[in-house]
Write a protein that holds these residues in place. Structure first.
Motif, short mmCIF file in Angstrom:
data_model
loop_
_atom_site.label_atom_id
_atom_site.label_comp_id
_atom_site.label_asym_id
_atom_site.label_seq_id
_atom_site.Cartn_x
_atom_site.Cartn_y
_atom_site.Cartn_z
N GLU A 43 0.77 -12.96 -3.44
CA GLU A 43 0.64 -13.79 -4.64
C GLU A 43 1.24 -13.11 -5.86
N VAL A 44 1.17 -11.78 -5.89
CA VAL A 44 1.85 -11.03 -6.95
C VAL A 44 3.35 -11.29 -6.88
N LYS A 45 3.88 -11.28 -5.68
CA LYS A 45 5.31 -11.55 -5.48
C LYS A 45 5.68 -12.94 -5.97
N ALA A 46 4.84 -13.92 -5.67
CA ALA A 46 5.12 -15.29 -6.10
C ALA A 46 5.01 -15.43 -7.62
N ARG A 47 4.08 -14.70 -8.23
CA ARG A 47 3.85 -14.83 -9.68
C ARG A 47 4.82 -13.99 -10.51
N TYR A 48 5.10 -12.76 -10.07
CA TYR A 48 5.88 -11.82 -10.89
C TYR A 48 7.26 -11.50 -10.32
N GLY A 49 7.53 -11.94 -9.10
CA GLY A 49 8.84 -11.71 -8.53
C GLY A 49 8.88 -10.55 -7.54
N GLU A 50 9.94 -10.54 -6.75
CA GLU A 50 10.07 -9.54 -5.68
C GLU A 50 10.24 -8.13 -6.23
N ARG A 51 10.93 -7.99 -7.36
CA ARG A 51 11.14 -6.65 -7.93
C ARG A 51 9.80 -5.99 -8.27
N VAL A 52 8.91 -6.76 -8.91
CA VAL A 52 7.61 -6.22 -9.29
C VAL A 52 6.77 -5.91 -8.05
N SER A 53 6.73 -6.83 -7.10
CA SER A 53 5.92 -6.60 -5.90
C SER A 53 6.43 -5.40 -5.12
N ASP A 54 7.73 -5.18 -5.12
CA ASP A 54 8.31 -4.02 -4.44
C ASP A 54 7.85 -2.72 -5.10
N ARG A 55 7.82 -2.71 -6.45
CA ARG A 55 7.32 -1.54 -7.17
C ARG A 55 5.84 -1.28 -6.82
N CYS A 56 5.10 -2.38 -6.66
CA CYS A 56 3.67 -2.26 -6.41
C CYS A 56 3.38 -1.49 -5.12
N TYR A 57 4.23 -1.63 -4.10
CA TYR A 57 4.04 -0.89 -2.86
C TYR A 57 3.98 0.62 -3.13
N GLU A 58 4.81 1.08 -4.03
CA GLU A 58 4.88 2.51 -4.33
C GLU A 58 3.83 2.94 -5.35
N MET A 59 3.31 2.00 -6.13
CA MET A 59 2.42 2.35 -7.23
C MET A 59 0.94 2.31 -6.88
N PHE A 60 0.56 1.51 -5.86
CA PHE A 60 -0.86 1.21 -5.69
C PHE A 60 -1.39 1.42 -4.27
N ASN A 61 -2.66 1.80 -4.24
CA ASN A 61 -3.50 1.64 -3.06
C ASN A 61 -4.15 0.26 -3.19
N PHE A 62 -3.89 -0.63 -2.25
CA PHE A 62 -4.44 -1.99 -2.33
C PHE A 62 -5.79 -2.04 -1.63
N ILE A 63 -6.82 -2.42 -2.40
CA ILE A 63 -8.18 -2.47 -1.87
C ILE A 63 -8.78 -3.84 -2.13
N ASN A 64 -9.27 -4.46 -1.07
CA ASN A 64 -9.85 -5.79 -1.18
C ASN A 64 -11.38 -5.72 -1.32
N LEU A 65 -11.90 -6.48 -2.28
CA LEU A 65 -13.34 -6.71 -2.39
C LEU A 65 -13.59 -8.12 -1.88
N GLY A 66 -14.08 -8.21 -0.68
CA GLY A 66 -14.24 -9.52 -0.04
C GLY A 66 -15.49 -10.25 -0.44
N GLY A 67 -15.67 -11.40 0.18
CA GLY A 67 -16.88 -12.17 -0.04
C GLY A 67 -16.78 -13.11 -1.23
N ASP A 68 -17.90 -13.80 -1.46
CA ASP A 68 -17.99 -14.74 -2.57
C ASP A 68 -18.59 -14.05 -3.79
N SER A 69 -18.67 -14.78 -4.88
CA SER A 69 -19.22 -14.24 -6.12
C SER A 69 -20.65 -13.74 -5.91
N ARG A 70 -20.94 -12.59 -6.48
CA ARG A 70 -22.28 -12.02 -6.42
C ARG A 70 -23.10 -12.39 -7.65
N ARG A 71 -22.49 -13.04 -8.59
CA ARG A 71 -23.21 -13.44 -9.80
C ARG A 71 -24.20 -14.56 -9.48
N LYS A 72 -25.35 -14.49 -10.09
CA LYS A 72 -26.41 -15.46 -9.81
C LYS A 72 -26.82 -16.17 -11.11
#
Length: 208
Positions: free
Chosen positions: A179-208
């Motif tokens: 989705e980053v690639k779709a929003r910001y373009g391939e150049r940015v998403s390619d940089r992101c591979y080298e810049m970030f550890n991608f970590i997912n926080l799964g599940g639904d909202s915990r707010r009550k």
């Protein structure tokens, strides 16, 4: 207490205190956030454990997931830990992407008021350890017919700066890398591979 040895325990305790004070609920640990918690606390305290989890200490953290899963809480808790221990390793400057773009918009509108030695908004946020909160919440800027995407520019600038000096970028977002690639373009998403550890926080909202 050795903060490095007990960082995870202290982190959970601090997160609990923040949530009880703000939302009257505890910090819950389950299959949706266990890995993210282990990764995040290892990143800021134990490089050996981080590497066993598949992380790279020279990269920043791109924490993504649905609304309300606790992405901002992780960095808010880190900020509280820094306030108590003043260890520069825990110091991360935070700026919300909406606030950043609003500041840039005002700067463009009043560019004639900048003194010759004043740094631009982009220059001010192009180095150091910074969290850009809620990537994709911001809008683009129409400056005299030129569309400027501030976060796209900053990510690319910080990518080049990180190759010459310490420049660690952290991001929270609802976007996946695709989705980053779709929003910001391939150049940015390619940089992101080298810049970030991608970590997912799964599940639904915990707010009550």
């Amino acid at each position: 207490m050795s903060i490095q040895n007990d960082f995870k325990k202290f982190f959970i305790q601090t997160a609990n205190e923040l949530l009880m004070k703000r939302e009257n609920r505890k910090f819950e640990i389950d299959e949706n956030n266990q890995y993210a918690l282990d990764f995040f606390t290892s990143y800021f305290s134990d490089n050996n454990k981080l590497e066993k989890l598949g992380g790279k200490p020279h990269k920043g953290i791109f924490l993504y997931g649905n609304y309300g899963t606790g992405k901002s809480l992780f960095f808010e808790t880190l900020e509280k830990v820094y306030e108590l221990y003043k260890n520069p390793k825990y110091r991360v400057k935070t700026i919300h992407t909406i606030e950043l773009v609003d500041m840039a918009r005002r700067e463009f509108a009043n560019s004639h008021q900048l003194a010759p030695n004043d740094k631009s908004i982009i220059e001010n946020y192009s180095r150091g350890s910074i969290l850009f909160e809620d990537l994709d919440a911001e809008s683009k800027i129409n400056h005299f017919g030129n569309i400027k995407d501030i976060m796209s520019e900053l990510i690319q600038l910080r990518y080049f700066n990180s190759r010459r000096a310490k420049c660690i970028t952290h991001i929270t977002s609802n976007l996946t890398l695709e989705e980053v690639k779709a929003r910001y373009g391939e150049r940015v998403s390619d940089r992101c591979y080298e810049m970030f550890n991608f970590i997912n926080l799964g599940g639904d909202s915990r707010r009550k």
